[in-house]
Design a protein around this motif. Structure first.
Motif, mmCIF file in Angstrom:
data_model
loop_
_atom_site.group_PDB
_atom_site.id
_atom_site.type_symbol
_atom_site.label_atom_id
_atom_site.label_comp_id
_atom_site.label_asym_id
_atom_site.label_seq_id
_atom_site.Cartn_x
_atom_site.Cartn_y
_atom_site.Cartn_z
ATOM 1 N N VAL A 41 0.857 -1.145 -0.026
ATOM 2 C CA VAL A 41 0.139 -0.096 -0.005
ATOM 3 C C VAL A 41 0.724 1.426 0.168
ATOM 4 O O VAL A 41 0.626 2.301 -0.727
ATOM 5 N N TYR A 42 1.914 1.154 0.758
ATOM 6 C CA TYR A 42 2.760 2.339 0.753
ATOM 7 C C TYR A 42 3.503 2.611 -0.355
ATOM 8 O O TYR A 42 3.664 3.665 -0.974
ATOM 9 N N ARG A 43 4.252 1.750 -0.832
ATOM 10 C CA ARG A 43 4.630 1.665 -2.278
ATOM 11 C C ARG A 43 4.078 2.073 -3.442
ATOM 12 O O ARG A 43 4.191 2.881 -4.470
ATOM 13 N N SER A 44 2.845 1.388 -3.649
ATOM 14 C CA SER A 44 1.753 1.513 -4.629
ATOM 15 C C SER A 44 0.857 2.403 -4.574
ATOM 16 O O SER A 44 0.293 2.966 -5.785
ATOM 17 N N VAL A 45 0.580 2.932 -3.426
ATOM 18 C CA VAL A 45 -0.704 3.628 -3.353
ATOM 19 C C VAL A 45 -0.252 5.105 -2.792
ATOM 20 O O VAL A 45 -0.435 6.241 -3.387
ATOM 21 N N LEU A 46 0.452 5.011 -1.472
ATOM 22 C CA LEU A 46 0.581 6.139 -0.943
ATOM 23 C C LEU A 46 1.972 7.014 -1.397
ATOM 24 O O LEU A 46 1.779 8.151 -1.650
ATOM 25 N N THR A 47 2.830 6.383 -2.167
ATOM 26 C CA THR A 47 4.033 7.060 -2.804
ATOM 27 C C THR A 47 3.615 7.669 -3.687
ATOM 28 O O THR A 47 3.867 8.932 -3.964
ATOM 29 N N PRO A 48 2.844 7.152 -4.899
ATOM 30 C CA PRO A 48 2.369 8.055 -6.054
ATOM 31 C C PRO A 48 1.478 9.141 -5.739
ATOM 32 O O PRO A 48 1.442 10.181 -6.190
ATOM 33 N N VAL A 49 0.394 8.589 -4.676
ATOM 34 C CA VAL A 49 -0.405 9.848 -4.157
ATOM 35 C C VAL A 49 0.439 11.219 -3.784
ATOM 36 O O VAL A 49 0.094 12.220 -3.952
ATOM 37 N N GLY A 50 1.296 10.708 -2.908
ATOM 38 C CA GLY A 50 2.255 11.962 -2.247
ATOM 39 C C GLY A 50 3.145 12.466 -3.073
ATOM 40 O O GLY A 50 3.176 13.590 -3.020
ATOM 41 N N HIS A 51 3.473 11.804 -4.204
ATOM 42 C CA HIS A 51 4.063 12.506 -5.303
ATOM 43 C C HIS A 51 3.257 13.519 -5.992
ATOM 44 O O HIS A 51 3.646 14.732 -6.548
#
Length: 376
Positions: A290-300
């Motif tokens: 979830v962190y790598r695939s969802v939160l990181t792109p959303v954060g970027h």
């Protein structure tokens, strides 16, 4: 049927085969059928009893390490810092900035008020008085003392002669009246009576010793027959075999307890690794995905689309505000200068003072022809 001969077993391989695996202690050979019959049930029972205890112990140890790393150690550091801030640093500040300056001031005050007057009193009052007393002692008291000592020596010599005469007379009287009768009484009365009493006492002591020896021998034989021989039989035929059996049982129980503790450790380690793997699969890997695939792109996306433009806009607003404030300050300074000129007029020009040396622009030069003597 095998046609090839097997190679003989080397001593090193035999020693390696006899070496214990994973630190396990091998039982001593030749234990007997009793040891073999006791060992396996005891080890099974010990494993069943020890396995829950070992797993609980490992769980408590892991929880204690986690609690120590996450709670106790940070709380201890915070309490240590708080203790220093509350107790140590105030006392250090009081000592450094209050006690030490006050002590130095008191020391200087004591030196000025006590030390200097004491030194002056010792140097200009006590020292002259001491020299005067020493002179009186040397010139007056010492000769007077010598004279008194001579007089006392003469008087003492006379009294000593009289005392020696009296002592000689008293010694002769004491010898004739006390010593000679006492020696005669000891030699002819007390010594024979004492020897007779000593002979009688030795005879009575011999009789008592013989009686006590006979009674002791009789009591010893009776006690040996009544107590010692039965106790030896009970020890030899009852307690010693029971003790050997109990020693074997105790040794096997101890060995089984160690073996069960080690096996329970392996089981607990395997269970812990399985639980860790399960926890990683159930919690850690989904959270990581979830962190790598969802939160990181959303954060970027949020960073590139929202935060950076907002930061640029905020910086532009700040620059505009700073320029506006600078313009306002310049206008205010100009307004104050205009008000001063209207109220007090133009300030008088400052006249430069005449100096003997030329100015910087008219200074002497050594490598140029335009010196102070040749220039226009």
């Amino acid at each position: 049927m095998e046609l090839r001969k097997q190679p003989p077993e080397s001593p090193a391989s035999a020693e390696a085969a006899a070496r214990p695996v994973h630190g396990e202690r091998r039982p001593a050979p030749g234990g007997g059928c009793l040891v073999a019959a006791i060992r396996i049930p005891v080890r099974i029972v010990m494993l069943v009893l020890v396995l829950p205890v070992r797993m609980m112990w490992d769980a408590l140890a892991a929880g204690a390490r986690f609690l120590n790393d996450t709670v106790l150690r940070p709380v201890g550091r915070a309490l240590l810092w708080l203790g220093r801030a509350v107790f140590v640093w105030p006392f250090v500040g009081v000592w450094r900035y209050v006690v030490v300056p006050v002590a130095k001031g008191l020391a200087r005050l004591a030196k000025v008020c006590v030390g200097v007057p004491a030194v002056w009193l010792y140097r200009w009052v006590l020292t002259p008085l001491g020299h005067g007393f020493a002179w009186v002692y040397t010139r007056v008291l010492v000769p007077a003392g010598h004279a008194v000592v001579r007089v006392l020596r003469a008087v003492g010599a006379g009294f000593a002669a009289v005392g020696r005469a009296v002592y000689a007379v008293l010694g002769v009287l004491a010898r004739c009246l006390v010593v000679v009768p006492a020696v005669w009484l000891r030699t002819w009365v007390l010594a024979p009576a004492g020897r007779a009493l000593a002979w009688c006492g030795r005879g009575l002591a011999w009789c008592a010793r013989m009686a006590v020896t006979g009674i002791g021998i009789a009591l010893y034989r009776v006690a040996r027959v009544l107590f010692v021989l039965p106790a030896v039989g009970v020890w030899r035929w009852v307690l010693a075999p029971v003790g050997r059996v109990l020693a074997v049982v105790g040794r096997e129980v101890r060995a089984a307890l160690g073996h069960a503790w080690r096996v329970a450790g392996y089981v607990s380690l395997a269970v812990g690794r399985a639980l860790g793997t399960l926890l990683r699969w159930i919690v850690v890997e989904p959270v990581r995905w979830v962190y790598r695939s969802v939160l990181t792109p959303v954060g970027h996306v949020v960073r590139d689309a929202v935060l950076r433009p907002a930061a640029e806009a905020a910086r532009g607003v700040g620059r505009a505000a700073r320029r506006a404030l600078g313009s306002a300050r310049a206008s205010a300074r100009q307004a104050r200068a205009d008000v001063r000129r209207m109220l007090f007029g133009e300030p008088a020009p400052v006249r430069a003072a005449d100096r003997r040396e030329p100015s910087v622009a008219e200074g002497r030069t050594l490598g140029s022809s335009t010196t102070a003597l040749t220039k226009d």
